[in-house]
Design a protein around this motif. Structure first.
Motif, PDB file in Angstrom:
ATOM      1  N   GLY A 246      13.937  30.634  20.449  1.00 53.09           N
ATOM      2  CA  GLY A 246      12.916  31.885  20.181  1.00 53.09           C
ATOM      3  C   GLY A 246      13.549  32.799  19.089  1.00 53.09           C
ATOM      4  O   GLY A 246      12.834  33.595  18.814  1.00 53.09           O
ATOM      5  N   LYS A 247      14.717  32.683  18.709  1.00 54.04           N
ATOM      6  CA  LYS A 247      15.360  33.600  17.766  1.00 54.04           C
ATOM      7  C   LYS A 247      15.155  33.148  16.309  1.00 54.04           C
ATOM      8  O   LYS A 247      14.983  32.002  15.946  1.00 54.04           O
ATOM      9  N   GLY A 248      14.791  34.367  15.592  1.00 51.90           N
ATOM     10  CA  GLY A 248      14.568  34.344  14.493  1.00 51.90           C
ATOM     11  C   GLY A 248      13.109  34.012  13.880  1.00 51.90           C
ATOM     12  O   GLY A 248      13.036  33.890  12.577  1.00 51.90           O
ATOM     13  N   PHE A 249      11.998  34.071  14.683  1.00 58.44           N
ATOM     14  CA  PHE A 249      11.007  33.525  14.285  1.00 58.44           C
ATOM     15  C   PHE A 249      10.095  34.895  14.393  1.00 58.44           C
ATOM     16  O   PHE A 249       9.910  35.594  15.298  1.00 58.44           O
ATOM     17  N   THR A 250       9.288  35.008  13.307  1.00 59.77           N
ATOM     18  CA  THR A 250       8.130  36.207  13.245  1.00 59.77           C
ATOM     19  C   THR A 250       7.054  35.891  14.136  1.00 59.77           C
ATOM     20  O   THR A 250       6.484  36.641  14.710  1.00 59.77           O
ATOM     21  N   GLN A 251       6.760  34.584  14.164  1.00 60.47           N
ATOM     22  CA  GLN A 251       5.501  34.036  14.908  1.00 60.47           C
ATOM     23  C   GLN A 251       5.570  32.746  15.494  1.00 60.47           C
ATOM     24  O   GLN A 251       6.352  31.744  14.589  1.00 60.47           O
ATOM     25  N   TYR A 252       5.242  32.484  16.469  1.00 60.80           N
ATOM     26  CA  TYR A 252       5.251  31.062  17.292  1.00 60.80           C
ATOM     27  C   TYR A 252       3.895  30.397  17.565  1.00 60.80           C
ATOM     28  O   TYR A 252       3.122  31.238  17.861  1.00 60.80           O
ATOM     29  N   ARG A 253       3.708  29.327  17.218  1.00 62.75           N
ATOM     30  CA  ARG A 253       2.270  28.756  17.324  1.00 62.75           C
ATOM     31  C   ARG A 253       2.713  27.569  18.312  1.00 62.75           C
ATOM     32  O   ARG A 253       2.619  26.375  17.637  1.00 62.75           O
ATOM     33  N   PRO A 254       2.668  27.651  19.624  1.00 60.39           N
ATOM     34  CA  PRO A 254       2.784  26.229  20.450  1.00 60.39           C
ATOM     35  C   PRO A 254       1.481  25.364  20.014  1.00 60.39           C
ATOM     36  O   PRO A 254       0.616  25.760  19.813  1.00 60.39           O
TER      37      PRO A 254
END
Length: 389
Positions: A246-254
């Motif tokens: 989860g490191k370094g991402f502005t947004q996650y879209r699973p």
């Protein structure tokens, strides 16, 4: 405003055994070549991009004037799993592979896990297929409440529990404990994976969209973190963020499927992004078909992506960069359900952004990190050579 860079990873898409494949028992592997040879599937849009120019393919011929620059990349990191592949794409090369457990985890590891969660034992503790393990141990799990712990040829500690016996949030807590307290030091596996399932005996089904991966934390000097720290927005589609803890991402879209992953990609491409990096993983080829030795299903998944190519290409703006690649092989035409040590394809669109139309064989997956960093005009010391102008 600067444009956007898109890296799309088709999980488990290899294009032939590497020179060191014999060290992994993968000398004869060729995921894409064998799938096309066995199924005869046509991929007209990827053919236009130049997929058939990378290696000879039975049903995808060469294109004399491909839309994309083409080539293949060599993996230099020790290993052939998704974490290792994606990390190398992001500029991290591993000299030592994550530990694997062909005979199951040491008893003290299992004991420490069981003591913490308050159960007397765990079931299985050996390499196993994810669908087979719930079929073979699911009833006993429901009767005893003991978690099913298993691994694979990859560096993974997987915990499967029925959602009526162990609530999913509790399963997540158990796996977080394993990640932070058990699988550390010499037992620092690449991923701890929560595998909830549901259903009645004889009808057990994995709850795939509730799967959660807890990755080993990557070194900070990687492409995603570097872009994020430089003020570039970073987006994860699919399991990518899980592979980077989860490191370094502005947004996650699973996502639940490749169809949803493609839809999320097109949605972002329509959102008038600027100065952004989008990292996509399309998992079905690997998870649903490669590991289950299903070349027909694998071919159908490639067709699904092929049908999306015109829509994806139409949304690439003048200043954008699109890279299509893989993270390892997973040959469903072989006798092995494991990943395979293969070159991965490289398509770069528009080809005018590349240094040449034929990019030949890159020395490392990290040439993607080198190239994306160069695209954003960021100084970097990532391995390899940039293939963008």
């Amino acid at each position: 405003m600067m444009g956007n860079a898109y890296v799309v990873v088709i999980d488990g898409l290899g294009v032939g055994a590497q020179e060191d494949a014999h060290q992994y028992g993968d000398e004869e592997m060729n995921t894409l070549g064998h799938v096309l040879e066995q199924t005869g599937v046509k991929l007209p849009n990827l053919q236009k991009m130049g997929l058939g120019n990378i290696i000879p393919l039975a049903s995808v011929p060469e294109n004399e004037n491909p839309l994309a620059a083409y080539g293949k990349l060599r993996e230099v990191s020790a290993g052939k799993d998704s974490t290792t592949g994606h990390w190398e794409i992001a500029g991290i090369q591993l000299e030592k592979p994550f530990p694997t457990y062909p005979n199951g985890f040491p008893q003290h590891v299992i004991d420490d896990f069981c003591d913490e969660i308050g159960v007397e034992g765990a079931l299985c503790n050996k390499p196993y297929s994810g669908t087979d393990v719930i079929r073979d141990y699911g009833v006993e799990h429901m009767e005893t409440g003991f978690p099913i712990v298993y691994t694979s040829a990859d560096s993974v500690f997987q915990v499967a529990c029925h959602n009526d016996i162990v609530p999913i949030e509790q399963l997540y807590e158990w796996c977080e404990f394993v990640r932070n307290e058990i699988c550390v030091g010499e037992h620092e596996v690449g991923r701890v994976i929560a595998r909830p399932f549901t259903g009645k005996p004889g009808e057990f089904q994995r709850i795939s969209d509730k799967r959660h991966d807890y990755s080993s934390a990557p070194p900070e000097n990687n492409l995603v973190q570097k872009l994020y720290d430089s003020g570039i927005k970073t987006y994860s589609i699919g399991k990518v963020a899980d592979l980077f803890a989860g490191k370094g991402f502005t947004q996650y879209r699973p996502t639940k499927s490749n169809a949803e992953g493609i839809s999320q990609l097109l949605s972002l491409m329509s959102a008038e992004l600027n100065n952004s990096f989008v990292f996509v993983n399309l998992i079905d080829t690997d998870q649903l078909y490669g590991h289950r030795l299903d070349p027909k299903g694998y071919a159908g998944s490639l067709e699904e992506f092929d049908r999306a190519i015109p829509a994806i290409v139409s949304k690439i703006r003048k200043d954008d960069l699109l890279i299509i690649t893989g993270d390892h092989g997973n040959d469903p035409c072989s006798n092995s359900t494991d990943h395979s040590r293969e070159f991965v394809p490289l398509l770069v669109f528009p080809k005018e952004r590349a240094k040449s139309e034929d990019l030949e064989t890159g020395e490392t997956f990290s040439e993607i990190a080198k190239s994306v960093a160069a695209y954003f005009n960021l100084e970097n010391d990532f391995p390899g050579t940039s293939f963008v102008k």
